[in-house]
Design an enzyme around this catalytic site. Structure first.
Site, PDB file in Angstrom:
ATOM      1  CG  HIS A 299      -1.918  -1.155   1.189  1.00  0.00           C
ATOM      2  ND1 HIS A 299      -3.288  -0.991   1.008  1.00  0.00           N
ATOM      3  CD2 HIS A 299      -1.720  -2.484   1.311  1.00  0.00           C
ATOM      4  CE1 HIS A 299      -3.876  -2.182   1.047  1.00  0.00           C
ATOM      5  NE2 HIS A 299      -2.948  -3.104   1.223  1.00  0.00           N
TER       6      HIS A 299
ATOM      7  CE1 TYR B 171       0.130  -5.130   7.461  1.00  0.00           C
ATOM      8  CE2 TYR B 171      -1.256  -3.479   8.458  1.00  0.00           C
ATOM      9  CZ  TYR B 171      -1.096  -4.511   7.568  1.00  0.00           C
ATOM     10  OH  TYR B 171      -2.146  -4.913   6.797  1.00  0.00           O
TER      11      TYR B 171
HETATM   12  C1  HEM Z   1      -0.336 -11.754   6.379  1.00  0.00           C
HETATM   13  C2  HEM Z   1      -1.067 -10.913   5.670  1.00  0.00           C
HETATM   14  C3  HEM Z   1      -0.652  -9.497   5.383  1.00  0.00           C
HETATM   15  C4  HEM Z   1       0.596  -8.920   5.281  1.00  0.00           C
HETATM   16  C5  HEM Z   1       1.950  -9.606   5.433  1.00  0.00           C
HETATM   17  C6  HEM Z   1       0.415  -7.508   4.991  1.00  0.00           C
HETATM   18  C7  HEM Z   1       1.434  -6.586   4.818  1.00  0.00           C
HETATM   19  C8  HEM Z   1       1.293  -5.222   4.769  1.00  0.00           C
HETATM   20  C9  HEM Z   1       2.358  -4.247   4.907  1.00  0.00           C
HETATM   21  C10 HEM Z   1       3.832  -4.575   5.061  1.00  0.00           C
HETATM   22  C11 HEM Z   1       1.816  -3.003   4.868  1.00  0.00           C
HETATM   23  C12 HEM Z   1       2.547  -1.665   5.013  1.00  0.00           C
HETATM   24  C13 HEM Z   1       2.575  -1.303   6.506  1.00  0.00           C
HETATM   25  C14 HEM Z   1       3.321  -0.028   6.860  1.00  0.00           C
HETATM   26  O1  HEM Z   1       4.493   0.173   6.448  1.00  0.00           O
HETATM   27  O2  HEM Z   1       2.751   0.819   7.621  1.00  0.00           O
HETATM   28  C15 HEM Z   1       0.390  -3.179   4.685  1.00  0.00           C
HETATM   29  C16 HEM Z   1      -0.516  -2.168   4.562  1.00  0.00           C
HETATM   30  C17 HEM Z   1      -1.877  -2.369   4.564  1.00  0.00           C
HETATM   31  N1  HEM Z   1      -2.565  -3.575   4.643  1.00  0.00           N
HETATM   32 FE1  HEM Z   1      -1.762  -5.387   4.798  1.00  0.00          FE
HETATM   33  N2  HEM Z   1      -0.935  -7.241   4.926  1.00  0.00           N
HETATM   34  C18 HEM Z   1      -1.616  -8.420   5.162  1.00  0.00           C
HETATM   35  C19 HEM Z   1      -2.968  -8.600   5.215  1.00  0.00           C
HETATM   36  C20 HEM Z   1      -3.902  -7.590   5.139  1.00  0.00           C
HETATM   37  C21 HEM Z   1      -5.313  -7.778   5.315  1.00  0.00           C
HETATM   38  C22 HEM Z   1      -6.057  -9.094   5.644  1.00  0.00           C
HETATM   39  C23 HEM Z   1      -5.879  -6.559   5.181  1.00  0.00           C
HETATM   40  C24 HEM Z   1      -7.358  -6.339   5.315  1.00  0.00           C
HETATM   41  C25 HEM Z   1      -8.031  -5.290   5.052  1.00  0.00           C
HETATM   42  C26 HEM Z   1      -4.816  -5.580   4.924  1.00  0.00           C
HETATM   43  C27 HEM Z   1      -4.944  -4.222   4.743  1.00  0.00           C
HETATM   44  C28 HEM Z   1      -3.920  -3.309   4.661  1.00  0.00           C
HETATM   45  C29 HEM Z   1      -4.124  -1.880   4.545  1.00  0.00           C
HETATM   46  C30 HEM Z   1      -5.453  -1.164   4.511  1.00  0.00           C
HETATM   47  C31 HEM Z   1      -2.848  -1.300   4.486  1.00  0.00           C
HETATM   48  C32 HEM Z   1      -2.511   0.174   4.311  1.00  0.00           C
HETATM   49  C33 HEM Z   1      -2.384   0.848   5.639  1.00  0.00           C
HETATM   50  C34 HEM Z   1      -1.860   2.236   5.420  1.00  0.00           C
HETATM   51  O3  HEM Z   1      -2.444   2.996   4.630  1.00  0.00           O
HETATM   52  O4  HEM Z   1      -0.842   2.545   6.054  1.00  0.00           O
HETATM   53  N3  HEM Z   1      -3.623  -6.258   4.907  1.00  0.00           N
HETATM   54  N4  HEM Z   1       0.097  -4.528   4.628  1.00  0.00           N
END
Ligand code: HEM
Length: 370
Positions: free
Chosen positions: A72, A343
């Site tokens: 993201h 995260y």
């Molecule tokens: C094991 C599963 C998952 C992994 C490894 C993963 C990994 C990541 C990582 C690394 C980030 C960036 C975080 C940061 O630097 O602040 C992220 C952002 C995000 N993820 Fe996931 N994610 C997973 C599952 C999910 C699921 C199930 C959702 C459900 C809605 C989700 C929604 C989001 C959202 C909305 C963001 C953006 C948050 C922002 O705007 O800072 N993710 N994800």
């Protein structure tokens, strides 16, 4: 001698042999701490999945983009407030759900994927992350996506899928054989992919519904515990993506449209909790719950403005899904703790890196009325 006494905290004059048990105890604490770090770093289990390996894989697939989120990566900060309807007060003791309570919210809209300068595309997964700031230092952080189910059930499958879906440099598309092998090994992901593909893609961020996908639990004052999945449902009627939009030259058209809409006035979503019944899967985000489940409209989110990512705003926030206020608790979904750990790893890396400006500009100082 006195150095040893200082180190062990022993009274002056204690003979050296009497210091040995104290030194051994200090040694044991140090060894335990070192082992703890080694365990967390995966040194004892070279095959095990660690947060560092997950984030390494994002970097392997997307290339290095210092300073940006590893997933993201392209985003825009938003702000607004949440007004509770009171319908959640019987289900949860969370203060933010008490009738009429107004809670300030800072958030971030983003596109899934690790490319901070990728051109906007209507099919790319859109997200809305929110940080509710409650009195007494409590917070609720949540991130939701505009897809009805998540593509994988476990952190291990997420890790495998990242590589399976990596675009082949020759074609710009994932290797079909690799993708086929992934779906054969994960039939639940094949079913989820079909549901995701069948969804209606709306015109933009403003008319998208966002789902928590993971289940949570609402905990009432009397201790009653209710499994829920959250959604943010827009007041703006969803409109399909206009044909002309696909051909637009503006590579930031999704973000620019949102910023323009916020310039015209506030945008509203209803925070809806779908209430699970016994037997509904809470540990499998690939599976939808039956469509006839009851729901509660917990209140209205009004977004009023946007700002480009910069020091001190949403850029420097980790929307960790396990930052929860009393009254909202995690479910047994294994993705939740994996997300929290990944995260944190992504946040720690990006926080220590030089920053380049985001591709996305926000709404200049706005007077959007609530
Ligand atoms: C094991 C599963 C998952 C992994 C490894 C993963 C990994 C990541 C990582 C690394 C980030 C960036 C975080 C940061 O630097 O602040 C992220 C952002 C995000 N993820 Fe996931 N994610 C997973 C599952 C999910 C699921 C199930 C959702 C459900 C809605 C989700 C929604 C989001 C959202 C909305 C963001 C953006 C948050 C922002 O705007 O800072 N993710 N994800």
């Amino acid at each position: 001698m006195s150095l040893l006494n200082d180190l062990t905290g022993a009274p002056p004059g204690m003979p050296p042999h009497a210091l040995l048990p104290r030194l051994a105890a200090i040694g044991a604490v140090l060894a335990g701490t070192t082992c703890g770090f080694a365990y967390a770093g995966g040194w004892f289990s070279p095959g095990a999945l660690t947060p560092a390996r997950v984030i390494d894989r994002f970097e392997q697939v997307n290339g290095p983009h210092p300073g940006f989120r590893r997933n993201h990566a392209k985003g825009l900060c938003v702000e607004g407030r949440f007004t509770a309807s009171g319908a959640g007060a019987v289900l949860s003791k969370a203060g933010l759900l008490a009738a009429g309570r107004v809670t300030p919210v800072a958030g971030r809209v983003a596109l899934a994927g690790g490319q901070p300068y990728a051109a906007d595309a209507e099919a790319t997964v859109r997200s809305l992350a929110l940080r509710f700031t409650l009195p007494d230092g409590e917070e609720w952080r949540t991130g939701m996506n505009n897809i009805p189910v998540f593509p994988v059930r476990t952190p291990e499958a997420f890790y495998e899928q990242l590589l399976a879906a990596k675009p082949d440099p020759a074609t710009g598309k994932p290797d079909p054989a690799r993708l086929k092998a992934f779906f054969a090994a994960h039939p639940e992901s094949a079913k989820a992919a079909a549901l995701i593909k069948a969804r209606t893609v709306t015109a933009g961020f403003a008319d998208s519904t966002y789902w928590s996908l993971n289940a949570f639990r609402l905990v009432a004052a009397d201790g009653r515990d209710t499994p829920v999945r959250f959604a943010l449902v827009p007041e703006r009627a969803p409109s399909p993506e206009p044909a002309a939009q696909a051909a637009r030259q503006d590579t930031n058209f999704l973000f620019d449209d949102l910023a323009a809409a916020l310039r015209q006035g506030a945008l509203r979503w209803h925070l809806v909790a779908t209430i699970g019944r016994p037997g509904d899967p809470t540990a499998d985000a690939t599976q939808p719950w039956p469509a006839d489940r009851e729901s509660a409209d917990l209140g209205t989110l009004a977004l009023t403005g946007s700002t480009p990512e910069a020091a001190g705003n949403c850029r420097d926030v980790n929307f960790d899904p396990l930052v929860l206020p009393a009254g909202i608790a995690p479910s047994d979904d294994p993705l939740l703790s994996a997300r929290s750990a990944a995260y944190s790893q992504s946040f720690t890396r990006r926080a220590g890196e030089d920053k380049t400006p985001s591709a996305v500009a926000g709404t200049p100082p706005n007077g959007a009325a609530l």
